[in-house]
Design a protein around this motif. Structure first.
Motif, mmCIF file in Angstrom:
data_model
loop_
_atom_site.group_PDB
_atom_site.id
_atom_site.type_symbol
_atom_site.label_atom_id
_atom_site.label_comp_id
_atom_site.label_asym_id
_atom_site.label_seq_id
_atom_site.Cartn_x
_atom_site.Cartn_y
_atom_site.Cartn_z
ATOM 1 N N PRO A 13 78.891 -43.729 -13.365
ATOM 2 C CA PRO A 13 78.704 -44.432 -15.094
ATOM 3 C C PRO A 13 80.353 -45.067 -14.755
ATOM 4 C CG PRO A 13 79.205 -42.086 -15.041
ATOM 5 C CD PRO A 13 78.579 -42.164 -13.477
ATOM 6 N N ASP A 14 80.923 -45.357 -15.511
ATOM 7 C CA ASP A 14 82.549 -46.144 -15.725
ATOM 8 C C ASP A 14 83.411 -45.095 -15.036
ATOM 9 O OD1 ASP A 14 81.688 -48.595 -16.709
ATOM 10 O OD2 ASP A 14 82.117 -48.540 -18.441
ATOM 11 N N ASN A 54 92.214 -32.476 -14.301
ATOM 12 C CA ASN A 54 92.984 -32.834 -15.347
ATOM 13 C C ASN A 54 93.443 -33.894 -16.576
ATOM 14 O OD1 ASN A 54 93.540 -29.672 -14.191
ATOM 15 N ND2 ASN A 54 94.713 -30.871 -12.218
ATOM 16 N N GLY A 55 92.359 -34.661 -17.040
ATOM 17 C CA GLY A 55 92.885 -35.938 -18.028
ATOM 18 C C GLY A 55 93.031 -36.908 -17.158
ATOM 19 N N GLU A 56 93.067 -36.987 -15.972
ATOM 20 C CA GLU A 56 93.282 -38.031 -15.074
ATOM 21 C C GLU A 56 91.975 -38.837 -14.976
ATOM 22 O OE1 GLU A 56 95.614 -40.032 -14.127
ATOM 23 O OE2 GLU A 56 97.215 -39.527 -15.304
ATOM 24 N N GLU A 57 91.156 -40.272 -15.363
ATOM 25 C CA GLU A 57 90.365 -40.236 -15.075
ATOM 26 C C GLU A 57 89.972 -40.909 -12.969
ATOM 27 O OE1 GLU A 57 89.889 -43.454 -17.752
ATOM 28 O OE2 GLU A 57 89.288 -42.478 -19.815
ATOM 29 N N VAL A 58 88.906 -40.656 -12.883
ATOM 30 C CA VAL A 58 88.373 -41.371 -11.567
ATOM 31 C C VAL A 58 87.393 -42.403 -11.975
ATOM 32 C CG1 VAL A 58 87.193 -41.749 -9.299
ATOM 33 C CG2 VAL A 58 89.543 -39.619 -10.282
ATOM 34 N N THR A 59 87.486 -43.600 -11.684
ATOM 35 C CA THR A 59 87.477 -44.156 -12.205
ATOM 36 C C THR A 59 86.144 -45.079 -11.276
ATOM 37 O OG1 THR A 59 87.919 -46.745 -11.575
ATOM 38 C CG2 THR A 59 89.061 -45.791 -13.869
ATOM 39 N N LYS A 60 84.575 -46.031 -11.834
ATOM 40 C CA LYS A 60 83.302 -46.978 -11.326
ATOM 41 C C LYS A 60 83.722 -47.443 -9.890
ATOM 42 C CE LYS A 60 79.683 -49.329 -11.555
ATOM 43 N NZ LYS A 60 78.529 -49.831 -12.398
ATOM 44 N N TYR A 119 82.258 -45.812 -2.053
ATOM 45 C CA TYR A 119 81.121 -45.421 -1.403
ATOM 46 C C TYR A 119 79.977 -46.334 -0.591
ATOM 47 C CZ TYR A 119 76.237 -44.104 -2.661
ATOM 48 O OH TYR A 119 74.602 -44.018 -2.576
ATOM 49 N N GLU A 120 80.286 -47.628 -0.697
ATOM 50 C CA GLU A 120 79.345 -48.167 -0.570
ATOM 51 C C GLU A 120 80.464 -48.115 1.050
ATOM 52 O OE1 GLU A 120 78.893 -52.182 -2.838
ATOM 53 O OE2 GLU A 120 81.361 -52.019 -1.970
ATOM 54 N N SER A 121 81.264 -48.034 1.711
ATOM 55 C CA SER A 121 81.911 -47.647 3.067
ATOM 56 C C SER A 121 81.122 -46.849 3.863
ATOM 57 C CB SER A 121 83.025 -47.557 2.857
ATOM 58 O OG SER A 121 83.835 -47.331 4.409
ATOM 59 N N THR A 153 81.308 -38.539 -1.848
ATOM 60 C CA THR A 153 82.278 -38.989 -2.041
ATOM 61 C C THR A 153 83.505 -38.443 -3.776
ATOM 62 O OG1 THR A 153 80.902 -40.991 -1.042
ATOM 63 C CG2 THR A 153 82.781 -41.711 -2.654
ATOM 64 N N VAL A 154 82.423 -38.232 -4.745
ATOM 65 C CA VAL A 154 83.840 -37.871 -5.475
ATOM 66 C C VAL A 154 83.892 -36.872 -5.408
ATOM 67 C CG1 VAL A 154 81.471 -36.543 -6.268
ATOM 68 C CG2 VAL A 154 83.008 -38.369 -7.768
ATOM 69 N N ASP A 155 83.342 -35.929 -4.603
ATOM 70 C CA ASP A 155 84.127 -34.607 -4.581
ATOM 71 C C ASP A 155 85.758 -35.285 -3.489
ATOM 72 O OD1 ASP A 155 83.114 -33.091 -5.207
ATOM 73 O OD2 ASP A 155 81.833 -32.509 -3.917
ATOM 74 N N ASN A 156 86.087 -36.039 -2.543
ATOM 75 C CA ASN A 156 86.855 -36.198 -1.851
ATOM 76 C C ASN A 156 88.053 -37.364 -2.703
ATOM 77 O OD1 ASN A 156 85.966 -35.135 0.458
ATOM 78 N ND2 ASN A 156 84.953 -37.331 0.552
ATOM 79 N N LEU A 157 87.056 -37.914 -4.434
ATOM 80 C CA LEU A 157 88.187 -38.135 -4.890
ATOM 81 C C LEU A 157 88.860 -37.175 -5.376
ATOM 82 C CD1 LEU A 157 85.962 -41.885 -5.546
ATOM 83 C CD2 LEU A 157 88.436 -42.098 -4.372
#
Length: 264
Positions: free
Chosen positions: A68-69, A75-81, A88-90, A115-119
């Motif tokens: 997803p994008d 907390n309201g801050e977006e982590v984007t694609k 993730y590619e790395s 990857t998403v957990d680390n972000l």
């Protein structure tokens, strides 16, 4: 040295926080990836599943369909694609390379979660640093790059960045990684005091390194330099370990009170 001016918070995964591992081009051993313990050992070999295809071919591409994008909200801050994909590619490239020796293909679902957990963890630390008034300036980043360049016996930070780009890391990614590393270090120092280890701690670490070398055999113990020669490297390793431990403790506490949504 020309810094990239950044008007928004930069974000890289905690798994990429081993700045020395990315930017140090000469073999220095010891203090490289220990700081990555802050991300639950994200740089270690990823898990594999029984359903994973065998033998990921060299140069294999990860499946990016369905991402997803906005991969997460913290907390309201977006982590984007756009932030997620290059990291993730790395991670996938590293796992695919390992697959050439293990014979097991990367578990893409596990890598995506990692990857998403680390972000998310990085964003939590960034928010905490901001709430404490901790800021990393372009001058701070330039100074750190100059220091790393000197460690690698390079003439300038620009020369270092050029070498990093040749390794497949963009200049912007390198700058963001250094900025994030410095942010975490300042946050840890604010939380737990000065990072400089004591001589007692360094000698304990030195003894540990010698013991591990002796256990590994093959004459490794004889290759350990005297304490005085190894001191700078020991300081780096001890500091990285402390940063990782304190940052992980901070993340665990911040997650308890955070509003986190994962969209993967």
């Amino acid at each position: 040295m020309t810094s990239l001016m950044r008007t928004t918070r930069t974000r890289v995964a905690l798994g990429a926080l081993a700045t020395t591992a990315l930017l140090t081009l000469s073999a220095c051993g010891g203090g490289d990836s220990d700081s990555a313990s802050a991300d639950k050992d994200a740089s270690a070999s990823p898990s594999t599943s029984e359903s994973a295809d065998a033998d990921a071919p060299a140069g294999a591409e990860p499946d990016l369909e369905g991402i997803p994008d906005v991969v997460a909200e913290v907390n309201g801050e977006e982590v984007t694609k756009d932030e997620f994909v290059p990291i993730y590619e790395s991670q996938y490239a590293q796992a695919a390379q390992q697959a050439q020796t293990t014979g097991q293909a990367p578990d893409e679902e596990a890598l995506k979660k990692q990857t998403v957990d680390n972000l998310v963890d990085t964003e939590l630390l960034a928010q905490e640093a901001e709430s404490r008034g901790i800021e990393v300036s372009d001058e701070d980043v330039d100074a750190e790059l100059a220091d790393i360049a000197e460690q690698n016996q390079m003439g300038s930070a620009d020369e270092l960045l050029a070498a990093v780009v040749e390794q497949g890391v963009t200049e912007e990614q390198a700058l963001e990684q250094v900025e994030t590393q410095l942010m975490v270090e300042q946050l840890v120092e604010d939380e737990d005091g000065p990072l400089e280890p004591t001589d007692k701690e360094l000698r304990a670490l030195y003894a540990q390194v010698k013991q591990q070398a002796a256990q590994s055999g093959g004459g490794a113990a004889q290759q350990i330099p005297p304490f005085a020669q190894a001191r700078a490297q020991l300081v780096e390793q001890a500091t990285s370990q402390k940063v990782g431990e304190v940052a992980q403790t901070l993340v665990e506490g911040l997650r308890e009170d955070a509003d986190i949504t994962i969209n993967l």
